[in-house]
Design an enzyme around this catalytic site. Structure first.
Site, short mmCIF file in Angstrom:
data_model
loop_
_atom_site.label_atom_id
_atom_site.label_comp_id
_atom_site.label_asym_id
_atom_site.label_seq_id
_atom_site.Cartn_x
_atom_site.Cartn_y
_atom_site.Cartn_z
N ASN A 202 28.44 -0.35 81.35
CA ASN A 202 27.42 -0.15 80.32
C ASN A 202 26.16 0.33 81.01
O ASN A 202 25.63 -0.33 81.89
CB ASN A 202 27.15 -1.47 79.57
N GLY A 203 25.66 1.49 80.60
CA GLY A 203 24.45 2.03 81.20
C GLY A 203 24.58 3.51 81.46
O GLY A 203 25.50 4.17 80.98
N CYS B 250 15.75 -3.53 78.84
CA CYS B 250 15.44 -2.59 77.75
C CYS B 250 14.96 -3.34 76.51
O CYS B 250 15.73 -4.09 75.89
CB CYS B 250 16.67 -1.77 77.43
N GLY C 201 29.61 0.03 70.30
CA GLY C 201 30.38 1.25 70.52
C GLY C 201 31.53 1.35 69.55
O GLY C 201 32.34 0.43 69.45
N CYS D 226 27.79 1.52 75.15
CA CYS D 226 28.98 0.71 75.32
C CYS D 226 28.69 -0.78 75.44
O CYS D 226 27.55 -1.21 75.60
CB CYS D 226 29.78 1.17 76.54
N TYR E 54 16.69 -3.25 68.29
CA TYR E 54 17.75 -2.67 67.45
C TYR E 54 19.17 -3.00 67.87
O TYR E 54 20.00 -3.36 67.04
CB TYR E 54 17.57 -1.15 67.41
#
Length: 516
Positions: A157-158, A292, A82, A56, A298
């Site tokens: 988000n997560g 991350c 998303g 998300c 990406y």
């Protein structure tokens, strides 16, 4: 109007909030599309390639009139994060929350009438990918409830690594859940907190969480923004006029011409209302931050800056290091578009091999209707990619991709290139082999499905049918972005920095994380 999301007050259900109707309402077919052909299979574009999926993106505004329109634009810029569902919650001047959400792309879920009717200077928005078993309209965010302190919305988000443990405990205490999303756990923790102020209730709730969360919460016209102590997912702070903006990436600030202020730091909790901003008590610190690295590989858009790094420049650095580690004797270099474009440019710059546009991607693939028998095994790649014959015919080509997950799409692409006349195909991956699933907010296949987990590099080269194969080393990747680290590299190394509570207690499997 139709209704979603029961509210909660001190653990008891209250009346649900109304959801705006209008264009984009998903009531005409199970897939939410009024034009679904009878007897056809609904195939989402997100299923046409075997890539990991970000779960998300979040966007919020306060202190700017017609906030809903700005949130719409911000979500439009975050669509890559998303594509399963989208939602906007607008807060009227009296603190009432009005929410519109549904399955589909941002442009399909909201109409002009929807946005015009959503008045107020505060708004919260969310785009989401479904995870395993999670493609339900009830899981669309923002989650909106009415509780003791007023209307509350949350966009997250997560992925929480102790979500199931917390959910089980809350259910035993009498909590009623309306969704399968772990984000709803946070709502219950806030509503059931024994503290008196909103700030203390949110602080209390966040201290119970393990794993990854970058989230925005509205209570009335007040916004709260918070990032977990390790900072797994990006969240940035911006300024628009006299108001403030919070977004997953800076590209969402650019689309509304907002000024970037800074990244919201790991463990930081901010309170924003109108032109006022206040830093609340930080969450207990983690041993070290762990943003991350796959965001740089990406997920994030190349025109964004996250954690101080230009995504485009980070990917070019990956490509340059890849060229040093795995040179090739070839006539041209090109990318698997679009996320590998920058890495391929870096490879070409370092190697001196000319960069070409050898593969084109169809950017207009949305929802398609086909019968299963019409889909050959290469259909997912064929509908999205096509080689430029004049570039590849009778030439030795280097194909650069950002990552390799299952390998099915890449196998098809190599077939296409061979069919177009490529004499040699040298495949290069601008990241290490993906060997482990992610528990911190990426919808990654199970470990058994990860080609890098079950096969050696020579075996992968044989499966893909390429003349040579090369991955960027883990050391080389981290060295390329060393100035912005340390990073979480668990999907490459298996080194999980946050406790996998649900896994350790038998509530989830280590092979495949539970859905968000």
């Amino acid at each position: 109007m139709h209704e979603v999301q029961a509210g909660f007050r001190n653990g008891r259900a209250t009346r649900p909030l109304p959801v705006l109707g209008g264009a984009g309402s998903a009531a005409t077919s199970p897939g939410g599309d009024p034009h679904a052909a009878q007897g056809a299979t609904d195939v989402l574009s997100s299923t046409l390639e075997a890539l990991p999926r970000e779960e998300c993106g979040v966007f919020a505004v306060t202190g700017v009139e017609q906030a809903a329109e700005l949130v719409f634009l911000g979500l439009y810029a975050l669509q890559h994060r998303g594509q399963e569902s989208a939602g906007i919650c607008a807060i009227t001047p009296d603190g009432t929350a009005r929410v519109r959400k549904g399955l589909g792309l941002v442009a399909d879920v909201f109409s002009a009438d929807d946005l015009n009717s959503m008045k107020g200077a505060t708004g919260v928005g969310h785009v989401r990918y479904s995870t395993a078993g999670g493609s339900r309209s009830q899981n669309a965010q923002p989650i909106v409830v009415r509780y003791a302190q007023g209307d509350l919305s949350i966009a997250h988000n997560g992925n929480l690594t102790n979500a199931q443990e917390l959910r089980n405990r809350l259910v035993e205490e009498g909590a009623l859940f309306q969704t399968t999303s772990d984000s709803e756990v946070i709502v219950h923790l806030i509503a059931r907190s024994r503290h008196e102020t909103v700030e203390a209730q949110i602080d209390d709730a966040l201290t119970h969480l393990e794993g990854a969360f970058s989230l925005v919460i509205s209570v009335g016209e007040t916004l709260f923004a918070a990032v977990d102590p390790r900072g797994y997912r990006p969240l940035v702070l911006g300024r628009k006029g006299k108001g403030y903006v919070v977004a997953s990436e800076t590209c969402a600030l650019d689309i509304i011409d907002a000024e970037f202020i800074r990244d919201i730091e790991p463990g930081e909790v901010l309170k924003l209302k109108g032109s006022d901003i206040q830093q609340l008590r930080r969450l207990p610190p983690a041993p070290k931050p762990a943003p991350c690295v796959f965001e740089l590989v990406y997920f994030a858009r190349p025109d964004s800056r996250i954690w101080g790094a230009s995504v485009d420049r980070a990917r070019r650095a990956f490509g340059r290091q890849l060229a040093r580690e795995h040179p090739a004797d070839a006539d041209c270099v090109f990318a698997v578009p679009d996320s590998a474009n920058s890495s391929a440019l870096g490879y070409a710059e370092e190697s001196g091999i000319p960069y070409e546009l050898g593969l084109l991607r169809n950017h207009y693939v949305g929802r398609t209707f086909i019968k299963p028998s019409q889909a050959d095994r290469d259909f997912g790649a064929r509908i999205k990619y096509n080689p430029v014959r004049e570039v590849v015919e009778d030439r030795r080509v280097v194909v650069v991709d950002d990552s390799l997950v299952r390998g099915t799409t890449s196998t098809s692409l190599v077939k296409f290139l061979r069919h177009a006349g490529a004499r040699e195909v040298h495949f290069r991956i601008a990241s290490p082999p993906v060997r482990f699933p992610c528990f911190y907010g990426i919808d990654m296949p199970s470990r058994e499905e990860l080609i890098g987990s079950s096969h050696s590099v020579p075996e992968i080269a044989e499966i893909l049918g390429v003349d040579s194969m090369g991955y960027l080393s883990l050391e080389g990747m981290l060295e390329a972005v060393d100035a912005y680290g340390p990073f979480c590299d668990a999907c490459f190394s298996g080194d999980y920095s946050a406790p996998l509570v649900d896994v350790e207690r038998g509530l989830a499997t280590a092979a495949a994380p539970p859905g968000c």
